[in-house]
Design a protein around this motif. Structure first.
Motif, PDB file in Angstrom:
ATOM      1  N   ARG A 194       0.828  -1.196   0.000  1.00 46.63           N
ATOM      2  CA  ARG A 194       0.000   0.000   0.000  1.00 46.63           C
ATOM      3  C   ARG A 194       0.869   1.255   0.000  1.00 46.63           C
ATOM      4  NH1 ARG A 194      -1.766   3.291   4.024  1.00 46.63           N
ATOM      5  NH2 ARG A 194      -3.718   4.455   3.649  1.00 46.63           N
ATOM      6  N   ALA A 195       1.970   1.218   0.748  1.00 48.53           N
ATOM      7  CA  ALA A 195       2.874   2.370   0.773  1.00 48.53           C
ATOM      8  C   ALA A 195       3.468   2.637  -0.613  1.00 48.53           C
ATOM      9  CB  ALA A 195       3.983   2.137   1.788  1.00 48.53           C
ATOM     10  N   LEU A 196       3.797   1.566  -1.334  1.00 43.50           N
ATOM     11  CA  LEU A 196       4.350   1.738  -2.676  1.00 43.50           C
ATOM     12  C   LEU A 196       3.341   2.423  -3.591  1.00 43.50           C
ATOM     13  CD1 LEU A 196       6.571   1.203  -4.768  1.00 43.50           C
ATOM     14  CD2 LEU A 196       5.522  -1.029  -5.192  1.00 43.50           C
ATOM     15  N   ALA A 197       2.077   2.072  -3.459  1.00 41.51           N
ATOM     16  CA  ALA A 197       1.057   2.710  -4.294  1.00 41.51           C
ATOM     17  C   ALA A 197       1.011   4.216  -4.043  1.00 41.51           C
ATOM     18  CB  ALA A 197      -0.299   2.076  -4.014  1.00 41.51           C
ATOM     19  N   TRP A 198       1.096   4.613  -2.776  1.00 42.99           N
ATOM     20  CA  TRP A 198       1.108   6.049  -2.470  1.00 42.99           C
ATOM     21  C   TRP A 198       2.383   6.716  -2.987  1.00 42.99           C
ATOM     22  CZ3 TRP A 198      -3.115   8.374  -1.692  1.00 42.99           C
ATOM     23  CH2 TRP A 198      -4.162   7.799  -0.973  1.00 42.99           C
ATOM     24  N   MET A 199       3.506   6.012  -2.939  1.00 38.65           N
ATOM     25  CA  MET A 199       4.758   6.568  -3.464  1.00 38.65           C
ATOM     26  C   MET A 199       4.678   6.782  -4.969  1.00 38.65           C
ATOM     27  SD  MET A 199       7.955   4.866  -1.459  1.00 38.65           S
ATOM     28  CE  MET A 199       7.458   3.666  -0.260  1.00 38.65           C
ATOM     29  N   VAL A 200       4.097   5.816  -5.670  1.00 33.99           N
ATOM     30  CA  VAL A 200       3.912   5.987  -7.115  1.00 33.99           C
ATOM     31  C   VAL A 200       3.011   7.182  -7.386  1.00 33.99           C
ATOM     32  CG1 VAL A 200       2.932   4.946  -9.192  1.00 33.99           C
ATOM     33  CG2 VAL A 200       4.318   3.554  -7.645  1.00 33.99           C
ATOM     34  N   GLY A 201       1.946   7.307  -6.586  1.00 33.35           N
ATOM     35  CA  GLY A 201       1.059   8.454  -6.757  1.00 33.35           C
ATOM     36  C   GLY A 201       1.778   9.769  -6.534  1.00 33.35           C
ATOM     37  N   ALA A 202       2.613   9.839  -5.499  1.00 35.46           N
ATOM     38  CA  ALA A 202       3.368  11.071  -5.238  1.00 35.46           C
ATOM     39  C   ALA A 202       4.373  11.348  -6.353  1.00 35.46           C
ATOM     40  CB  ALA A 202       4.075  10.971  -3.888  1.00 35.46           C
ATOM     41  N   ALA A 203       4.975  10.283  -6.923  1.00 30.83           N
ATOM     42  CA  ALA A 203       5.897  10.472  -8.057  1.00 30.83           C
ATOM     43  C   ALA A 203       5.159  11.047  -9.259  1.00 30.83           C
ATOM     44  CB  ALA A 203       6.560   9.153  -8.420  1.00 30.83           C
ATOM     45  N   LEU A 204       3.938  10.576  -9.472  1.00 36.35           N
ATOM     46  CA  LEU A 204       3.137  11.122 -10.574  1.00 36.35           C
ATOM     47  C   LEU A 204       2.745  12.561 -10.303  1.00 36.35           C
ATOM     48  CD1 LEU A 204       0.831   8.041 -11.353  1.00 36.35           C
ATOM     49  CD2 LEU A 204       2.872   8.813 -12.598  1.00 36.35           C
ATOM     50  N   VAL A 205       2.535  12.908  -9.031  1.00 32.99           N
ATOM     51  CA  VAL A 205       2.281  14.314  -8.676  1.00 32.99           C
ATOM     52  C   VAL A 205       3.486  15.163  -9.059  1.00 32.99           C
ATOM     53  CG1 VAL A 205       1.972  15.925  -6.744  1.00 32.99           C
ATOM     54  CG2 VAL A 205       0.616  13.826  -6.857  1.00 32.99           C
ATOM     55  N   TYR A 206       4.696  14.641  -8.794  1.00 35.25           N
ATOM     56  CA  TYR A 206       5.897  15.382  -9.212  1.00 35.25           C
ATOM     57  C   TYR A 206       5.875  15.654 -10.718  1.00 35.25           C
ATOM     58  CZ  TYR A 206      10.497  16.405 -10.915  1.00 35.25           C
ATOM     59  OH  TYR A 206      11.526  17.005 -11.585  1.00 35.25           O
ATOM     60  N   LEU A 207       5.633  14.607 -11.494  1.00 33.90           N
ATOM     61  CA  LEU A 207       5.622  14.763 -12.952  1.00 33.90           C
ATOM     62  C   LEU A 207       4.569  15.775 -13.392  1.00 33.90           C
ATOM     63  CD1 LEU A 207       6.010  11.028 -14.032  1.00 33.90           C
ATOM     64  CD2 LEU A 207       7.750  12.813 -14.158  1.00 33.90           C
ATOM     65  N   LEU A 208       3.409  15.730 -12.767  1.00 33.02           N
ATOM     66  CA  LEU A 208       2.336  16.647 -13.125  1.00 33.02           C
ATOM     67  C   LEU A 208       2.714  18.083 -12.801  1.00 33.02           C
ATOM     68  CD1 LEU A 208      -0.604  16.984 -14.117  1.00 33.02           C
ATOM     69  CD2 LEU A 208      -1.326  16.743 -11.729  1.00 33.02           C
ATOM     70  N   VAL A 209       3.206  18.321 -11.589  1.00 35.05           N
ATOM     71  CA  VAL A 209       3.552  19.688 -11.176  1.00 35.05           C
ATOM     72  C   VAL A 209       4.689  20.233 -12.027  1.00 35.05           C
ATOM     73  CG1 VAL A 209       4.473  21.096  -9.286  1.00 35.05           C
ATOM     74  CG2 VAL A 209       2.722  19.367  -8.830  1.00 35.05           C
ATOM     75  N   PHE A 210       5.736  19.428 -12.236  1.00 36.86           N
ATOM     76  CA  PHE A 210       6.878  19.919 -13.021  1.00 36.86           C
ATOM     77  C   PHE A 210       6.452  20.295 -14.431  1.00 36.86           C
ATOM     78  CE2 PHE A 210      10.223  19.343 -16.120  1.00 36.86           C
ATOM     79  CZ  PHE A 210      11.263  20.090 -15.577  1.00 36.86           C
ATOM     80  N   ASN A 211       5.724  19.416 -15.090  1.00 33.54           N
ATOM     81  CA  ASN A 211       5.411  19.649 -16.492  1.00 33.54           C
ATOM     82  C   ASN A 211       4.362  20.741 -16.673  1.00 33.54           C
ATOM     83  OD1 ASN A 211       6.969  17.570 -18.198  1.00 33.54           O
ATOM     84  ND2 ASN A 211       6.196  16.361 -16.491  1.00 33.54           N
TER      85      ASN A 211
END
Length: 560
Positions: free
Chosen positions: A400-417
């Motif tokens: 479950r923690a990994l799923a949240w980490m992937v979600g936060a990584a996607l947040v990074y990609l969204l904010v940066f781009n």
């Protein structure tokens, strides 16, 4: 594994990634600046002159940065469109990198940036070196013609000055610089000496870079002034004996800027009017075709490294002159092929019964592709192995923690781009890069902001403030490494296609830029991530102290 040891290894991994990303990004950029053509040390030898000239002189008016749509607008450039109606016209297609210095070199050598040995990126005045390849000025000079240049002082460094009869150079780019450039050239034009004259106007390009780009009214105003200056220039010519050629080195994206692969920056106008020219519209031509065509007009030798063809459909040629051009083109291409084989060791399989220019260039492209493919295969296997290992590690640690980490990584990609595209107004190409410092600052600030925002999401979703300090730091570093793995995929793709650095060939432009962009982000994510791991440990320490603090004793009930 011991938790402290795992934390130490994660910190070392982030530091190592930061160092490798730094050297990767700077190595890719520095090697691009330092690129030299395979023909640099062994240029093909110049050939014999073509013979009788079709014109007394060619006046080459280079309107820097002019877009095709602006050039075709009679409300903005009425005189250029008068010349278009009287002469031959076409749309020029150029290649990457779509910067000025490589564009200038292509226009006068007839060779693409990978062959021309001109700088692939704009440099400072002090950094330019003279062209090593044969060019129009050298060919005209050998033929005893007058050669003249009035324009940007980069030409003073690029063109071997012993091939230039008279010159005027300026470091300015504004209206005053264009006015002085034309004023210097007008007396030469009135002398009517046979030969080649370059007049370089820069204010349109200046408006593209510094006055809002083609969407701003300053752009059309600059183009109108260039059109007025063009009218003055042509007013000194006798177009029954002289020829004027008008083109550009590149276009601009709408916000201003060039260098990338966008269609609008790799399309330039071409108008040729006067002696030796057959009027009409001619569709698309290549930028490498301009130099051989000018050579045919002047009767000089074809530039020895030229990869283009003479635009014979534009020229008023006799059957004998056409046959002479075809024979000269075959000899020139044979010399180029021999020089390429000597420089690279690659043998070319040239079709014997085809057009010599098309056949030779097809053989060069095939040889280049074969060598590049052979070098890419082992890099592809290594990249697939890296992806497989990363995928296996992620699969083994699914939770479950990994799923949240992937979600936060996607947040990074969204904010940066989103910030990169919408707020910074950038494109995923060199066209939105004004300087190396500007690129570094933009990526660093965008990436740092995106990392912090995404980590705050991680903090709230995984409740890092309720974890022990070491656990909070480890969770943060795990997320940092996962985010780097996702962000680094374009860098891995660039490695497969282009290698670690630019070597014997120019890189594929889109993957090259995305690779540099990714490598710089990896550096910032690793550095900022280490700092956030320390913050996470501090947050966890505070949370842990609050969780373990003994509750206050309840007040005793009063006695009756």
């Amino acid at each position: 594994m011991n938790r402290k040891l795992l934390l130490l290894l994660s910190i070392v991994a982030c530091l190592l990634i930061a160092v490798l990303a730094y050297f990767w990004a700077t190595g890719m950029m520095d090697s691009m600046y330092a690129y030299r053509s395979p023909l640099a040390a062994q240029p093909p030898a110049p050939g014999a002159p073509l013979g009788d000239a079709l014109t007394r002189r060619v006046v080459f008016v280079l309107i820097d940065g002019l877009r095709t749509d602006t050039a075709a607008n009679p409300q903005v450039m009425p005189f250029l469109n008068e010349l278009r109606a009287r002469g031959a016209s076409a749309t020029v297609r150029s290649e990457m990198p779509s910067y000025s210095a490589p564009g200038y070199t292509v226009l006068f050598t007839g060779a693409w940036p990978e062959f021309s040995d001109g700088p692939p990126i704009n440099l400072t005045y002090e950094e330019y070196i003279p062209w090593t390849q044969d060019n129009l000025f050298a060919d005209a000079h050998r033929a005893g013609l007058t050669t003249a240049i009035s324009g940007l002082d980069w030409f003073e460094k690029l063109v071997p000055q012993d091939t230039v009869t008279v010159s005027y150079y300026t470091s300015g780019e504004d209206d005053a610089a264009d006015r002085a450039t034309v004023d210097a050239a007008l007396p030469w034009l009135r002398d009517a000496a046979p030969g080649l004259t370059l007049i370089h106007l820069q204010k349109v390009d200046y408006a593209g870079h510094h006055e809002g780009g083609p969407r701003d009214p300053h752009w059309n105003a600059a183009a109108q002034r260039a059109d007025d200056l063009l009218r003055e220039i042509v007013g000194t010519l006798d177009l029954t004996q002289d020829t004027v050629l008008v083109t550009s080195d590149h276009g601009h994206i709408d916000r201003g800027g060039h260098g990338g692969p966008e269609a609008i920056v790799r399309a330039e106008p071409l108008v040729v009017t006067g002696a030796g020219v057959k009027p009409g519209a001619h569709g698309d031509v290549q930028q490498i075709d301009i130099a051989p065509t000018i050579a045919a007009l002047l009767g000089t030798a074809l530039p020895a490294s030229a990869q283009g063809r003479v635009l014979t459909d534009m020229l008023d040629l006799s059957a004998g002159a056409l046959a002479g051009i075809q024979a000269a083109a075959q000899a020139q291409q044979q010399g180029l092929a021999a020089a390429y084989t000597a420089a690279t060791g690659q043998k070319l399989n040239i079709a014997a019964d085809a057009d010599p220019v098309a056949a030779t260039q097809a053989a060069i492209r095939a040889a280049r592709t074969a060598r590049a493919t052979g070098e890419r295969l082992p890099r592809l296997l290594l990249a697939l192995a890296i992806v497989a290992v990363l995928g296996f590690v992620i699969w083994r640690t699914r939770s479950r923690a990994l799923a949240w980490m992937v979600g936060a990584a996607l947040v990074y990609l969204l904010v940066f781009n989103l910030k990169y595209i919408l707020l910074a107004g950038r494109t995923y190409s060199l066209s939105s890069v004004t300087s190396a410092g500007d690129l570094i600052f933009t990526i660093a600030t965008n990436a740092a902001l995106a990392v912090v925002v995404a980590w705050l999401v991680l903090l709230l979703t995984l409740r890092l403030h309720r974890q022990a300090p070491a656990a909070a730091a480890q969770t943060t570093l795990n997320w940092v490494l996962l985010t780097i793995a996702l962000v680094g995929l374009p860098a891995l793709l660039s490695y497969v296609i282009n290698g670690l650095q630019v070597t014997w060939a120019l890189p594929e432009p889109v993957t090259y830029f995305l690779g540099v962009l990714a490598a710089m982000q990896m550096l910032i994510i690793a550095v900022v991530g280490l700092l956030l791991a320390g913050v996470a440990a501090g947050v966890g320490a505070v949370g842990s102290r609050r969780a373990t603090r003994p509750a206050a004793a309840a007040p005793s009930a009063p006695h009756a």
